[in-house]
Scaffold this active site. Structure first.
Site, PDB file in Angstrom:
ATOM      1  CG  ASP A 254      -2.020   0.850   1.382  1.00  0.00           C
ATOM      2  OD1 ASP A 254      -1.950   1.943   0.582  1.00  0.00           O
ATOM      3  OD2 ASP A 254      -2.226   1.457   2.091  1.00  0.00           O
ATOM      4  CB  ALA A 255       1.756   2.716  -2.415  1.00  0.00           C
TER       5      ALA A 255
ATOM      6  CB  SER B  50       2.517   9.770   5.327  1.00  0.00           C
ATOM      7  OG  SER B  50       0.805  10.928   5.341  1.00  0.00           O
ATOM      8  CG  ASN B  51       3.639   6.141   6.133  1.00  0.00           C
ATOM      9  OD1 ASN B  51       2.927   6.642   7.080  1.00  0.00           O
ATOM     10  ND2 ASN B  51       5.542   5.946   6.684  1.00  0.00           N
TER      11      ASN B  51
ATOM     12  CB  SER C 227      -5.554   1.945  -6.745  1.00  0.00           C
ATOM     13  OG  SER C 227      -4.678   2.616  -5.930  1.00  0.00           O
ATOM     14  CG  ASP C 228      -6.176   5.190  -1.999  1.00  0.00           C
ATOM     15  OD1 ASP C 228      -6.333   5.324  -2.761  1.00  0.00           O
ATOM     16  OD2 ASP C 228      -6.216   6.142  -0.983  1.00  0.00           O
TER      17      ASP C 228
END
Length: 256
Positions: free
Chosen positions: A6-7, A10-11, A110-111
Site C-alpha cells: 500500500d503506497a 505518507s508511507n 486504488s486505495d
C-alpha cells in the site's frame, strides 16, 4: 502467503497475510518519497527478508495499490528482483472484475477502491469507510456494491502541519486528545481544536450522508490514525487498520 503493498502519500506499507492463522503482519513501513530510489527500496526489502522468519519463496501472490505514480515501476522491480514474480499493480482496469463498482473508475483511487472492496466483501450491505490517512476520506457504498461517492478532507496530520507551517507563533504538537475541549494553553488549544473539531466533523459528515441516503449503513474506520479519536468509538461498527491491505488482496485475486 500474500503480500499487499500500500503506497500512500505518507508511507509505503508492506503487509503479509498468513492463511494459516488468518492474520496480517504489516511489517515494513517506509516513509514515502516522491523520488524513492530502487536501491533504497531493494535494500529495505532484502534486509527484512534476511532478518525475518518469512522466506521469499513463501509469497504466492503480490498486489500493489499506489497513489504515488512516481514510484510504481520501482515497486514492481523490487518484487520481481526479490520474489521472482510479477506484482499486480491495481489500475482502473482492475475494477471491472470486482463485486463493487464505480461510475468514475478513472477518478477512483486504488486505495479507496480497496477499502470499498474489503468493506463490502465483509458486510454485503450499505457501508461507509472512513479512512484516517494523509487525507480523511469517506467512501459510501450501497447495498448492491456500487460506490455512490467519496468525500475528501485534509487529514489530521495534514491539518496540523498546515497550521504549523503557515503560522509564525504556533508550535507543532503531538496528536493527543486533551482532557478538555476548551484549550488551557497553546498546545492544548491546538490539540482540542484539531481533535475535538475533527470528531465533530466526522459525526457531522456521517449524519449528512445518512440524511441523503436513509439506509442502515455499517461504518468501518481504517487508517493509521483511526484509533486516535477515542471519542468516536461509538460511531464505528468496526475499526480495521488492515482494511486497505485486505482490499488489495481481494482485488488482486479477482484479477488473477
Amino acid at each position: 502467503m500474500f503480500l499487499s503493498i500500500d503506497a500512500g502519500n505518507s508511507n509505503v506499507v508492506f503487509g503479509f497475510y498468513d492463511p494459516r492463522d488468518d492474520q496480517w503482519e504489516p511489517v515494513i513501513r517506509l516513509e514515502t518519497q516522491r523520488a524513492m530510489e530502487l536501491r533504497y527500496l531493494q535494500k529495505n526489502v532484502d534486509l527484512f527478508f534476511l532478518e525475518s522468519s518469512i522466506k521469499p519463496t513463501a509469497i504466492t501472490g503480490v498486489g500493489i495499490s499506489s497513489v504515488v505514480p512516481e514510484i510504481n515501476e520501482n515497486l514492481k522491480k523490487v518484487v520481481k528482483s526479490s520474489l521472482h514474480q510479477d506484482a499486480h499493480l491495481i489500475t482502473e482496469r482492475s475494477y471491472r472484475h470486482l463485486p463493487v463498482t464505480t461510475k468514475r473508475p478513472a477518478e477512483m483511487g486504488s486505495d479507496l477502491m480497496a477499502n470499498a472492496a474489503a468493506a463490502y466483501h465483509h458486510y454485503q450491505s450499505h457501508c461507509i469507510v472512513v479512512d484516517f490517512g494523509t487525507a480523511l476520506t469517506f467512501t459510501v457504498i450501497d447495498g448492491q456494491g456500487e460506490v455512490l461517492g467519496v468525500n475528501i478532507v485534509p487529514g489530521l496530520k495534514t491539518a496540523l502541519k498546515s497550521l504549523f507551517m503557515n503560522t509564525s507563533k504556533l508550535p507543532e504538537v503531538s496528536l493527543e486528545v486533551p482532557d478538555s475541549a476548551i484549550g488551557k494553553n497553546t498546545v492544548h488549544s491546538i490539540q482540542a481544536g484539531i481533535l475535538y473539531g475533527y470528531a465533530g466533523l466526522v459525526k457531522g459528515m456521517l449524519q449528512a450522508i445518512r440524511n441523503e441516503v436513509p439506509e442502515n449503513f455499517k461504518i468501518v474506520a481504517t487508517g493509521g490514525l483511526s484509533k486516535i479519536l477515542t471519542n468516536l468509538k461509538g460511531e464505528f461498527d468496526q475499526v480495521d487498520k488492515n482494511l486497505t491491505l485486505k482490499g488489495i488482496k481481494l482485488i488482486t485475486e479477482h484479477n488473477s
